[in-house]
Design an enzyme around this catalytic site. Sequence first.
Site, PDB file in Angstrom:
ATOM      1  N   HIS A   1       0.809  -1.223   0.000  1.00  0.00           N
ATOM      2  CA  HIS A   1       0.000   0.000   0.000  1.00  0.00           C
ATOM      3  C   HIS A   1       0.840   1.269   0.000  1.00  0.00           C
ATOM      4  O   HIS A   1       0.346   2.326   0.383  1.00  0.00           O
ATOM      5  CB  HIS A   1      -0.963  -0.014   1.202  1.00  0.00           C
TER       6      HIS A   1
ATOM      7  N   PRO B   1      -5.506 -10.664  18.248  1.00  0.00           N
ATOM      8  CA  PRO B   1      -6.300 -10.843  19.469  1.00  0.00           C
ATOM      9  C   PRO B   1      -7.764 -11.155  19.168  1.00  0.00           C
ATOM     10  O   PRO B   1      -8.484 -11.678  20.031  1.00  0.00           O
ATOM     11  CB  PRO B   1      -6.193  -9.498  20.201  1.00  0.00           C
TER      12      PRO B   1
HETATM   13  P1  OAD Z   1      -7.509  -3.139  10.355  1.00  0.00           P
HETATM   14  O1  OAD Z   1      -7.658  -1.944  11.235  1.00  0.00           O
HETATM   15  O2  OAD Z   1      -8.631  -3.458   9.438  1.00  0.00           O
HETATM   16  O3  OAD Z   1      -7.241  -4.440  11.249  1.00  0.00           O
HETATM   17  C1  OAD Z   1      -6.270  -4.442  12.253  1.00  0.00           C
HETATM   18  C2  OAD Z   1      -6.276  -5.806  12.895  1.00  0.00           C
HETATM   19  O4  OAD Z   1      -5.240  -5.828  13.856  1.00  0.00           O
HETATM   20  C3  OAD Z   1      -7.575  -6.184  13.617  1.00  0.00           C
HETATM   21  O5  OAD Z   1      -7.990  -7.480  13.196  1.00  0.00           O
HETATM   22  C4  OAD Z   1      -7.172  -6.197  15.091  1.00  0.00           C
HETATM   23  O6  OAD Z   1      -7.873  -7.191  15.841  1.00  0.00           O
HETATM   24  C5  OAD Z   1      -5.695  -6.537  14.984  1.00  0.00           C
HETATM   25  N1  OAD Z   1      -4.873  -6.112  16.126  1.00  0.00           N
HETATM   26  C6  OAD Z   1      -5.054  -5.078  16.968  1.00  0.00           C
HETATM   27  N2  OAD Z   1      -4.053  -5.021  17.867  1.00  0.00           N
HETATM   28  C7  OAD Z   1      -3.214  -6.053  17.600  1.00  0.00           C
HETATM   29  C8  OAD Z   1      -1.992  -6.518  18.153  1.00  0.00           C
HETATM   30  N3  OAD Z   1      -1.435  -5.928  19.208  1.00  0.00           N
HETATM   31  N4  OAD Z   1      -1.412  -7.613  17.600  1.00  0.00           N
HETATM   32  C9  OAD Z   1      -1.975  -8.233  16.541  1.00  0.00           C
HETATM   33  N5  OAD Z   1      -3.116  -7.829  15.966  1.00  0.00           N
HETATM   34  C10 OAD Z   1      -3.730  -6.749  16.472  1.00  0.00           C
HETATM   35  O7  OAD Z   1      -6.121  -2.945   9.565  1.00  0.00           O
HETATM   36  P2  OAD Z   1      -5.617  -3.679   8.248  1.00  0.00           P
HETATM   37  O8  OAD Z   1      -6.132  -5.061   8.169  1.00  0.00           O
HETATM   38  O9  OAD Z   1      -4.170  -3.428   8.157  1.00  0.00           O
HETATM   39  O10 OAD Z   1      -5.523   0.485   3.478  1.00  0.00           O
HETATM   40  O11 OAD Z   1      -6.332  -2.815   7.138  1.00  0.00           O
HETATM   41  C11 OAD Z   1      -6.059  -3.080   5.802  1.00  0.00           C
HETATM   42  C12 OAD Z   1      -6.082  -1.799   5.010  1.00  0.00           C
HETATM   43  O12 OAD Z   1      -7.297  -1.104   5.229  1.00  0.00           O
HETATM   44  C13 OAD Z   1      -5.011  -0.807   5.396  1.00  0.00           C
HETATM   45  O13 OAD Z   1      -3.769  -1.054   4.779  1.00  0.00           O
HETATM   46  C14 OAD Z   1      -5.593   0.480   4.916  1.00  0.00           C
HETATM   47  C15 OAD Z   1      -7.013   0.314   5.387  1.00  0.00           C
HETATM   48  O14 OAD Z   1      -7.970   1.039   4.694  1.00  0.00           O
HETATM   49  C16 OAD Z   1      -5.265   1.623   2.835  1.00  0.00           C
HETATM   50  O15 OAD Z   1      -5.152   2.680   3.394  1.00  0.00           O
HETATM   51  C17 OAD Z   1      -5.130   1.410   1.359  1.00  0.00           C
END
Ligand code: OAD
Length: 250
Positions: free
Chosen positions: A121, A214
């Site tokens: 990204h 988590p």
């Molecule tokens: P999300 O905010 O959708 O998901 C974050 C995930 O991290 C969730 O499933 C949480 O449960 C988990 N989480 C939180 N704390 C954690 C920890 N300490 N250890 C492990 N996991 C944890 O974020 P992404 O999946 O990265 O795109 O989102 C994908 C894309 O959506 C991003 O790259 C961004 C966004 O829109 C763009 O901006 C193009």
Amino acid sequence: MSIVIPQELIERLAAARRVAVLTGAGISAESGIPTFRDALTGLWANYDPQELATPEGFARNPKLVWEWYAERRARIAGVAPNPGHIALAALEKRFERFTLVTQNIDSLHQRAGSREVVELHGNIARVKCSVEQTVASPIPQDDSPPRCHCGAYLRPDVVWFGEMLPADALARAEEAAEHCEVFLSIGTSAQVYPAAELPLRALSAGATVVEINPERTALTRHTQFSLQGPAGAILPQLLARLEATCRTGP
Ligand code: OAD
């Protein structure tokens, strides 16, 4: 925090030559960077992605978008990699091929020492011309947003909704997913495609798919191992167990 990591998983890792990893915002949460979809603290719970993360939003209000990213850039510059990033950098050294695919734009994997990082990204530290797509470096500070020599606005070099991912990064990510023996999906809600498809591709190709998060996600039911907890606690334990197993043999 102690989380039970099955010995079977450690043994599959110890036997693997090729490992692929997909990370999302959750890996950086313990460094102090908010995720996107947390119901209370997530960026998309508090800001409208249509206004801040689309080409149309930028065309409507370039100053607002530029300043929002400038604030995030400053916040990222002020944080450090956490034990999760650091353990992944150490894990990389243990495998013949280790490809770390990230949806994050924060460079924390590289700052922790990871070398083979595929950024799906983009990266918030870079800016590019909104028309010519050429990268401008260093970031001009003269205006908000500054302009390219061609007269168009500069914009963050990140992927916005509705835009294509960088083709070479996506191709490398898909290749790594299809040719790994173990695939780790860490800190991602597995909702945004095409990134969310990578663990499924690995699964179809016969890899062991592991999730570290988590919370349960859309991917959880497809995984062979789901380690429920924070990446900053689980990854150092996983590394220590792998090191111990490799020292003593299975
Ligand atoms: P999300 O905010 O959708 O998901 C974050 C995930 O991290 C969730 O499933 C949480 O449960 C988990 N989480 C939180 N704390 C954690 C920890 N300490 N250890 C492990 N996991 C944890 O974020 P992404 O999946 O990265 O795109 O989102 C994908 C894309 O959506 C991003 O790259 C961004 C966004 O829109 C763009 O901006 C193009």
